[in-house]
Scaffold this motif. Structure first.
Motif, PDB file in Angstrom:
ATOM      1  N   PHE A 184       8.158  14.219   2.081  1.00  0.00           N
ATOM      2  CA  PHE A 184       9.355  14.866   2.595  1.00  0.00           C
ATOM      3  C   PHE A 184       9.526  14.499   4.067  1.00  0.00           C
ATOM      4  CE2 PHE A 184       8.337  18.221  -0.786  1.00  0.00           C
ATOM      5  CZ  PHE A 184       9.089  17.548  -1.727  1.00  0.00           C
ATOM      6  N   ARG A 185      10.622  14.978   4.658  1.00  0.00           N
ATOM      7  CA  ARG A 185      10.985  14.548   6.013  1.00  0.00           C
ATOM      8  C   ARG A 185       9.842  14.703   7.025  1.00  0.00           C
ATOM      9  NH1 ARG A 185      12.484  17.382  10.290  1.00  0.00           N
ATOM     10  NH2 ARG A 185      12.752  19.269   9.079  1.00  0.00           N
ATOM     11  N   GLY A 186       9.326  15.910   7.164  1.00  0.00           N
ATOM     12  CA  GLY A 186       8.302  16.170   8.171  1.00  0.00           C
ATOM     13  C   GLY A 186       7.057  15.337   7.925  1.00  0.00           C
ATOM     14  N   GLU A 187       6.687  15.221   6.661  1.00  0.00           N
ATOM     15  CA  GLU A 187       5.492  14.441   6.303  1.00  0.00           C
ATOM     16  C   GLU A 187       5.711  12.977   6.654  1.00  0.00           C
ATOM     17  OE1 GLU A 187       4.392  17.175   2.374  1.00  0.00           O
ATOM     18  OE2 GLU A 187       5.613  15.377   2.158  1.00  0.00           O
ATOM     19  N   THR A 188       6.900  12.467   6.364  1.00  0.00           N
ATOM     20  CA  THR A 188       7.184  11.055   6.609  1.00  0.00           C
ATOM     21  C   THR A 188       7.178  10.746   8.104  1.00  0.00           C
ATOM     22  OG1 THR A 188       8.570  11.098   4.651  1.00  0.00           O
ATOM     23  CG2 THR A 188       8.796   9.187   6.065  1.00  0.00           C
ATOM     24  N   VAL A 189       7.779  11.627   8.892  1.00  0.00           N
ATOM     25  CA  VAL A 189       7.785  11.426  10.346  1.00  0.00           C
ATOM     26  C   VAL A 189       6.346  11.338  10.851  1.00  0.00           C
ATOM     27  CG1 VAL A 189       8.322  12.541  12.554  1.00  0.00           C
ATOM     28  CG2 VAL A 189      10.029  12.519  10.742  1.00  0.00           C
ATOM     29  N   ALA A 190       5.517  12.279  10.414  1.00  0.00           N
ATOM     30  CA  ALA A 190       4.122  12.303  10.866  1.00  0.00           C
ATOM     31  C   ALA A 190       3.378  11.038  10.423  1.00  0.00           C
ATOM     32  CB  ALA A 190       3.425  13.542  10.333  1.00  0.00           C
ATOM     33  N   MET A 191       3.625  10.602   9.191  1.00  0.00           N
ATOM     34  CA  MET A 191       2.936   9.400   8.690  1.00  0.00           C
ATOM     35  C   MET A 191       3.259   8.191   9.550  1.00  0.00           C
ATOM     36  SD  MET A 191       2.949   9.323   4.540  1.00  0.00           S
ATOM     37  CE  MET A 191       4.320  10.366   4.110  1.00  0.00           C
ATOM     38  N   ILE A 192       4.549   8.009   9.843  1.00  0.00           N
ATOM     39  CA  ILE A 192       4.959   6.823  10.604  1.00  0.00           C
ATOM     40  C   ILE A 192       4.442   6.910  12.042  1.00  0.00           C
ATOM     41  CG2 ILE A 192       6.952   5.534  11.500  1.00  0.00           C
ATOM     42  CD1 ILE A 192       8.450   6.318   8.939  1.00  0.00           C
ATOM     43  N   VAL A 236       0.856  -1.190   0.000  1.00  0.00           N
ATOM     44  CA  VAL A 236       0.000   0.000   0.000  1.00  0.00           C
ATOM     45  C   VAL A 236       0.890   1.238   0.000  1.00  0.00           C
ATOM     46  CG1 VAL A 236      -1.664   1.308   1.356  1.00  0.00           C
ATOM     47  CG2 VAL A 236      -1.867  -1.135   1.237  1.00  0.00           C
ATOM     48  N   TRP A 237       0.503   2.242  -0.762  1.00  0.00           N
ATOM     49  CA  TRP A 237       1.255   3.503  -0.797  1.00  0.00           C
ATOM     50  C   TRP A 237       0.446   4.621  -0.161  1.00  0.00           C
ATOM     51  CZ3 TRP A 237       5.878   5.141  -3.398  1.00  0.00           C
ATOM     52  CH2 TRP A 237       6.602   4.092  -3.979  1.00  0.00           C
ATOM     53  N   LEU A 238       1.126   5.446   0.601  1.00  0.00           N
ATOM     54  CA  LEU A 238       0.538   6.712   1.041  1.00  0.00           C
ATOM     55  C   LEU A 238       1.530   7.752   0.560  1.00  0.00           C
ATOM     56  CD1 LEU A 238      -1.502   8.428   2.534  1.00  0.00           C
ATOM     57  CD2 LEU A 238      -0.375   7.900   4.678  1.00  0.00           C
ATOM     58  N   TYR A 239       1.168   8.462  -0.499  1.00  0.00           N
ATOM     59  CA  TYR A 239       2.180   9.304  -1.121  1.00  0.00           C
ATOM     60  C   TYR A 239       1.713  10.719  -1.401  1.00  0.00           C
ATOM     61  CZ  TYR A 239       0.034   8.653  -5.761  1.00  0.00           C
ATOM     62  OH  TYR A 239      -0.818   8.664  -6.827  1.00  0.00           O
TER      63      TYR A 239
END
Lengths: 421, 294
Positions: A244-252, A182-185
């Motif tokens: 991007f970095r901030g988005e990825t941190v929040a997603m995880i 699954v992708w969340l992009y």
């Protein structure tokens, strides 16, 4: 008589005004860094400016660049794109018209670089953009013949990252087993290219990966809980959070802490190489343990292979000067300065067409970013560099109380095998 | 997409959480509009200043962010008073366009000042860390972070407190009187100048609380307030201009609709769907769900 006096005065004034610019033109090579110094991406822009400054100082300390038998010093000029298209136009205008730069390089957002591109192209100035979208070199509307373009893309592209994502999941994460992915992009040209690179690679190599959902989010969005709730209900084997970095941190963090994704069932990653930055490790915290990240330049890892030999010295240099670690965008700006310097020497002139030609036939040892085969060249078709990507798994380090990476792919440089929690 | 009970519960909770933040922001906005008939477009920037100050106070004073939030609300509330005194009160009674441009100027000044201070230290994003980030309530089908419960509880406690203040105290009565008829209120001896200041103070403080709570659950940047303020405007139009009840109902409704739409239609619809809801409501009820002053 009076008219002549006025004329002489005007001429003298004109010479006084024009002299510094003329001297600068004659005695230095001006490199224009077009990046975000204000606006949301200003922090990363500062990273690029710092790294480029280091490269300029290094080259100048060694005597400068040889142009037509003379050694010329480099001068770094920064144009602020203000993290916006309009800002990019005014920033590049300053670089081209006021500063009269010989080469333009750098940048973070493809949209901003693309907004500046027509102006750079009109003046025939060599351009080494560092954002990740391959639009710079793969858009046919750029000119009748893209191979005659003055754009030389120095950054891993979404297509490369997407393809590496598919390879890594199939080879290391699932080791050949069939997987529901699954992708969340990010809903952007970069995100679209990333997913396209992944899908193309699956078809090309017939990889056993079933993409069961592709969820998107707007750039800058930081609440992904609704999409992640949907993803959790699908019970995938792999979740690829791309942003991007901030988005990825929040997603995880939201996937693990808020939505409660089953980590034993669902592997998270690999995340985008563009997130590899000291703050990523700091911000993600323990929640990110066992997740994976692609890397073109790792903040902490130092695989024992000649391709990565310059990572450690570069880090030390940067830390010594600025007291903090560099990110991948800074490294690409650092390398770009060296590439530009080398091309100017090869051209033997500051003539822009000759520098473009030199960039096209350039072949030099790779700089900090690893390149397949260790030789850096721009491919003649798309003017991109064949970078060597690695994947790392993040594990908690009790000594530093932060996550630290272990290289898990490709197998020839892997320090350990991927571990499911 | 089959919606199971745990997904449904989670979606509703996400909606209530984000709706509570909209509710706080919109209430501040509607209070200012209701009393002063001023549209403060810079409410989103006050929100982000609130988040940033809570972040800094918690870090510098080494206190729980929920305690730091009180200090942040006080500081932003005082900044609201200054904005009212030295900004909006000076142009009161002049053309409406002056208020709009003052608001826009405030957006740029507040946003860029924050970016100047913020970016060198925190790069693009920061997040307020509470001691409860990994503590959960077990609700059977899902685990719910303490922070979400605190967020909803705090937002509602503030709304109830505001309700009590507006309807059970003499100052609250002055405020409502000024909202209903400013001239009559002045004739009755109410110091409307003081009411204006108080109103801006409460509105700004509510924005600071909204921002701080937003910063607890989401990473934030100096620029994150703009879209939140636009949504808050949609909420007060949806609920009825100047109506506190409308801001409460509108905020929660907006949050839930946004969450459900994102689940079923995807993230690209997150912002759009709520505005579709706004258009539908306005077509059926042009004055909003509640009339002004409700």
């Amino acid at each position: 008589m009076a008219n002549t006096r006025w004329f002489d005065l005007a001429m003298a004034l004109a010479m006084v005004v024009a002299a510094p610019a003329a001297l600068a033109q004659a005695g230095t090579v001006r490199l224009g860094l077009l990046t975000s110094m204000t606006g949301p991406a200003a922090g990363t822009g500062l990273d690029q400016q710092r790294a480029a400054t280091l490269a300029v100082e290094e080259i100048n300390a060694a005597g400068g660049v040889s142009v037509g038998g003379k050694k010329l010093k480099l001068e770094l000029v920064t144009g602020d794109d203000q993290t916006s298209r309009e800002g990019a136009v005014s920033g590049v205008t300053r670089l081209l018209v006021e500063d009269k730069v010989d080469v333009v390089f750098g940048g973070l957002g493809s949209a901003f670089g693309m907004a500046a591109l027509p102006l750079i192209r009109d003046r025939g100035v060599p351009y080494i953009p560092t954002p990740s979208t391959p639009l710079f070199t793969r858009t046919m509307e750029l000119g009748p013949d893209p191979t005659k373009s003055m754009v030389f893309h120095y950054q891993g592209t979404g297509l490369m990252y997407g393809a590496a994502t598919a390879d890594f999941i199939a080879q290391a994460l699932r080791r050949g087993e069939r997987a529901k992915v699954v992708w969340l992009y990010q809903d952007s040209p970069f995100g679209a290219e990333y997913v396209r690179g992944y899908s193309d690679r699956i078809k090309e190599r017939n990889l056993p990966l079933d993409t069961v959902a592709t969820e998107r989010f707007k750039v800058g969005e930081t609440d992904y809980r609704a999409q992640l709730t949907k993803i959790k209900a699908l019970a995938p084997d792999v979740l690829v959070p791309m942003g991007f970095r901030g988005e990825t941190v929040a997603m995880i963090q939201q996937a693990v802490l808020d939505v409660g994704l089953d980590r034993k069932k669902t592997a998270i990653g690999p995340v985008c190489a563009c997130a590899d930055d000291p703050l990523y490790y700091k911000d993600l915290g323990r929640v990110g343990e066992y997740t994976t990240i692609l890397s073109l330049y790792s903040t902490y890892a130092a695989p024992k292979n000649r391709l990565f030999a310059r990572w450690e010295p570069f880090r030390e240099l940067f830390v010594k000067r600025y007291g903090i670690l560099p990110g991948v965008m800074g490294v690409s700006a650092y390398d770009s300065v060296h590439i530009a310097a080398k091309a100017i020497e090869l051209a033997g002139s500051l003539d822009k067409a000759k520098i473009v030609d030199a960039l096209g036939r350039l072949e030099m040892d790779q700089q900090v970013l690893p390149v397949n085969g260790g030789k850096l060249r721009f491919d003649p078709k798309f003017r991109e560099v064949d970078f060597y990507l690695i994947a790392q798994q993040l594990l908690w380090d009790d000594k530093v109380k932060e996550l630290r990476p272990v290289v898990v792919w490709p197998h020839e440089v892997a320090e350990a095998k991927y571990r499911q929690p | 997409m089959v919606l199971d009970s745990s997904s449904l519960l989670q979606i509703l909770i996400w909606g209530l959480v984000v709706g509570s933040i909209y509710m706080l922001l919109a209430t501040g906005l509607t209070l200012i509009f209701g009393v002063m008939k001023i549209v403060n477009f810079a409410q989103g920037e006050l929100m982000m200043w609130g988040a940033f100050l809570t972040f800094l106070l918690a870090r510098w004073l080494e206190v729980n962010p929920y305690a730091a939030l009180a200090g942040s609300a006080l500081l932003v509330g005082l900044a609201g008073v200054a904005i009212e005194r030295f900004g909006f009160s000076r142009i009161r009674g002049t053309a409406k366009i002056n208020e709009i441009f003052l608001s826009i100027a405030l957006i740029l000044v507040l946003q860029n000042t924050l970016a100047r201070v913020f970016v060198p230290y925190f790069r693009e994003y920061a997040q307020i860390r509470t001691p409860y980030a990994t503590e959960f309530f077990d609700l059977g089908v899902i685990n719910l972070r303490y922070d979400f419960v605190i967020l909803i509880g705090l937002a509602w406690a503030l709304m109830l407190g505001l309700g009590y203040f507006l309807y059970r105290t003499a100052v609250g009565r002055d405020l409502r009187a000024t909202s209903q008829n400013r001239s009559a209120a002045m004739l009755m001896g109410i110091d409307v100048r003081r009411v204006d200041m108080l109103c801006f103070c409460i509105g700004a403080a509510l924005a600071a609380v909204a921002g701080s709570l937003y910063g607890v659950i989401n990473p934030f940047s100096p620029y994150a307030g703009t879209i939140a303020a636009i949504k808050a405007f949609a909420v007060i139009i949806l609920g009825g201009l100047g109506s506190v009840t409308g801001a409460v109902v509108g905020g929660l409704l907006y949050g839930v609709v946004e969450s459900v739409a994102t689940f079923f239609l995807g993230g690209s619809w997150r912002d759009a769907i709520a505005f579709v809801l706004l258009i539908v409501v306005l077509m059926l009820r042009p004055e909003g769900i509640f009339k002004e002053g409700g």
